[in-house]
Design a protein around this motif. Structure first.
Motif, PDB file in Angstrom:
ATOM      1  N   GLY A 221       0.789  -1.227   0.000  1.00 14.54           N
ATOM      2  CA  GLY A 221       0.000   0.000   0.000  1.00 14.54           C
ATOM      3  C   GLY A 221       0.818   1.272   0.000  1.00 14.54           C
ATOM      4  N   VAL A 222       2.131   1.162   0.007  1.00 16.40           N
ATOM      5  CA  VAL A 222       2.975   2.364   0.037  1.00 16.40           C
ATOM      6  C   VAL A 222       2.931   3.056  -1.321  1.00 16.40           C
ATOM      7  N   ALA A 223       2.507   4.295  -1.352  1.00 10.58           N
ATOM      8  CA  ALA A 223       2.390   5.016  -2.627  1.00 10.58           C
ATOM      9  C   ALA A 223       2.862   6.454  -2.536  1.00 10.58           C
ATOM     10  N   THR A 224       2.803   7.053  -1.362  1.00 12.90           N
ATOM     11  CA  THR A 224       3.054   8.491  -1.223  1.00 12.90           C
ATOM     12  C   THR A 224       4.062   8.749  -0.107  1.00 12.90           C
ATOM     13  N   GLY A 225       4.514  10.007  -0.047  1.00  9.59           N
ATOM     14  CA  GLY A 225       5.387  10.400   1.045  1.00  9.59           C
ATOM     15  C   GLY A 225       4.687  10.337   2.392  1.00  9.59           C
ATOM     16  N   ASP A 347      11.636  10.897  -6.031  1.00  6.63           N
ATOM     17  CA  ASP A 347      11.809  12.252  -5.514  1.00  6.63           C
ATOM     18  C   ASP A 347      10.505  12.778  -4.919  1.00  6.63           C
ATOM     19  N   GLY A 348       9.392  12.448  -5.576  1.00  3.42           N
ATOM     20  CA  GLY A 348       8.100  12.921  -5.079  1.00  3.42           C
ATOM     21  C   GLY A 348       7.773  12.350  -3.710  1.00  3.42           C
ATOM     22  N   ILE A 349       8.048  11.073  -3.537  1.00  2.00           N
ATOM     23  CA  ILE A 349       7.748  10.422  -2.265  1.00  2.00           C
ATOM     24  C   ILE A 349       8.602  11.006  -1.138  1.00  2.00           C
ATOM     25  N   VAL A 350       9.886  11.153  -1.420  1.00  2.00           N
ATOM     26  CA  VAL A 350      10.803  11.644  -0.399  1.00  2.00           C
ATOM     27  C   VAL A 350      10.479  13.095  -0.039  1.00  2.00           C
ATOM     28  N   ALA A 351      10.211  13.899  -1.059  1.00  2.00           N
ATOM     29  CA  ALA A 351       9.901  15.308  -0.791  1.00  2.00           C
ATOM     30  C   ALA A 351       8.597  15.436  -0.013  1.00  2.00           C
TER      31      ALA A 351
END
Lengths: 373, 373
Positions: A221-225, A347-351
């Motif tokens: 289920g991991v998709a976003t930061g 990059d999106g997830i980390v940011a």
């Protein structure tokens, strides 16, 4: 140094930039994940030894000295040798008739030699050949399931590889922890492919509680930061993602399947045993529907189901029988609706994880000045 | 003021201490949740109007001016009146025979008048009578499902009540948001009782994304302060917990069922339609096993299943037929292994959420001084 919750002990120890492990069956995606600051892991259970050797060597040319891993599922109770004829003799006629019926109903032509997926029969012998290639390689990590023999784990460690185990329950975790495992992946019901019954959110802190000093990654289920920050809040030291990469620009994917993946919502995945005999979360299709319909036979066990359906599955992809085409995917698929590069996803997830923490503070009207009082 | 991620906008607006909403069918537990700084919600769907009136008035005597709520499920397609005879005439003989078979196999005596659970038949008429009592009361919040009529919501708001909707998918959320809802609960697959297919971890950020300015609570699997912090990380403004209170000292519970709940692991819950016709996650028992066995009939729809099994379920509890006794529970049940007070559970969760955030910083070797640089 500003407060950075993403620099977990595990990540610092591994010398990578981001607490994101990325699983893919595609070598290009794996290399891109490592090059984007994560830890790429090649899913090679259905690769031949030759394919594994080729992919691991190619990934190394792409990533230089940066680390990457390989995942092999070593199921127990497999036949000793690749004896297809012996397995075929065990297939019930009712199951054969059902598969012939599907082939006729959807007008699936026969597979060519190259399209015959079941040419590679799972056996103790074939698993051993896969392992030999991995042990000889300079891959940095072996990811394996809970049933993996102690001697395999010890041999991997003796060749300088990290060993990671995927678990779906505290009982699985205790079993894995009885061996010299370096990292546990707590993989919940939400995950794609083989998955247990405990939801990721319910599972992760339970695994952290039994893991002691062994670092845990959250999977399923991991998709976003926000998921990444939540995983760290639950005590994980990183996340393990698979579904996220399926729709990336680097990942080789049939356009029909990619379009199905891009269009799928979380509720469009189903768990079926029809592909291999083991539970496999996948995007819903006529394939999963037919096997779940009243009157359909119950899928056989591995490796019988592999042999029963392998050539048909190969032919479906080869001849692009769109209604039946499908792919493993987790419930995070609903978040991925456009083709992006691996680096952009990473990059999106980390940011987002970083800014989400800042926003948590903002929402509570706490300034930097008062935060230190 | 030190950094306190738990003081979300919603919590400050409601004037309560902790971002923890607690659902229970038991009035004493609801009052204790509110008095411990949370927001107690009485599950009253199976209460008679008289029971609702009595419970709401009693809770008010316990909590003073502090807020609490009530939950009613208002299913659509129910019969207009409480006509048990008309419903009984629709029950298939095969289903009746299966229920008689269970009664004989487990030697369940007949229920007394008091033990007949199905005395209260779900109908438009009975739901209306429940609603009237709620509207006349000074309860502070009405929690309802997605099918709730607009006029019910508007009437609740006109009497000064907050309205909260439970949703299990983005589609549900968009439906709820078309009405003047104050709070959304994103309830995942991990949850007890009625539950959807999307895991809590996969679900919560999706609901936050469609909710806009409407605050979201995370539900399904919440057991620890790590879960609370993770929920806030995912964008929720609080959590909604049910399973946590079942084994508290305040919650009235049959000792046999309490022992089953205390012993249950997360993987000991199953989803069954056998209790009401709707999916109900519950601790596994001979009851769920019998209805899932080969040859068992598929449960009927609500309210037919209610009437089919209601008296038997009442008799099972009344006569303490231990093998068949069960209770709704979510996958968080694995975290609750001893009887504690509601305040102890609440304080533990809140304290753990606060210390977990501090530990996240510690683990990354960041001091307060460097955090402000």
């Amino acid at each position: 140094m500003p407060f950075d919750p993403l620099q977990t002990r595990l990540i610092r120890r591994l010398g990578i930039a981001n607490p994101v492990f990325g699983f893919a069956h595609d070598a290009a995606a794996v290399a891109a994940i490592t090059n984007a600051g994560g830890f790429g892991v090649l899913g090679a259970t259905r690769h031949t030894p030759e394919e594994i050797e080729r992919d691991l060597a190619w990934i190394r040319t792409q990533v230089g000295k940066k680390p990457f891993g390989v995942n092999l599922v070593l199921p127990t109770g497999m036949p000793e040798t690749d004896n297809r004829a012996a397995i075929e003799a065990q297939l019930p006629e009712a199951h054969r008739a059902f598969v012939r019926g599907l082939q006729e109903k959807y007008a699936v032509p026969a597979a060519s030699q190259a399209g015959m997926r079941s040419r590679f029969v799972r056996s103790e012998e074939s698993a051993q050949a896969q392992l030999e290639v991995v042990m000889r390689s300079d891959v940095n990590m072996l990811a394996c399931g809970i049933g993996s023999p102690l001697e395999v784990i010890e041999r991997a460690k003796a060749t300088g590889k990290l060993v990671l185990a995927l678990v779906g329950s505290p009982k699985h975790a205790r079993n894995a922890l009885s061996k010299p495992i370096d990292i546990l992946v707590a993989q919940g019901y939400d995950a794609g492919a083989h998955t247990g019954s405990i939801g990721t959110f319910s599972l992760v802190p339970q695994i952290v509680d039994v893991a002691g000093d062994v670092p845990v990654l959250a999977a399923g289920g991991v998709a976003t930061g926000r998921h990444l920050l939540a995983a760290l809040a639950m005590g994980a030291q990183g996340v393990w993602m698979g579904t996220a990469w399926l729709t990336t620009a680097e990942h080789h994917m049939h356009p029909v399947v990619r379009d199905k993946l891009l269009a799928a919502r979380s509720e469009d995945t189903v768990i079926s045993r029809a592909d291999s005999g083991k539970t496999l979360r996948q995007i819903r299709s006529a394939w999963s529907d037919e096997w779940a319909a009243p009157g359909a036979p119950s899928p056989l066990k591995m490796p019988l189901q592999d042999i029963l359906v392998g050539d048909l599955l190969g032919a479906i992809d080869e001849h692009e029988v769109q209604a039946l085409m499908h792919h493993p995917a987790g419930q995070s698929i609903g978040y991925f609706n456009e083709v992006r590069t691996v680096a952009d996803v990473m990059d999106g997830i980390v940011a987002e994880a970083r800014t989400r923490l800042e926003r948590l503070a903002d929402e509570n009207e706490v300034t930097t000045a008062t935060a230190t009082s």
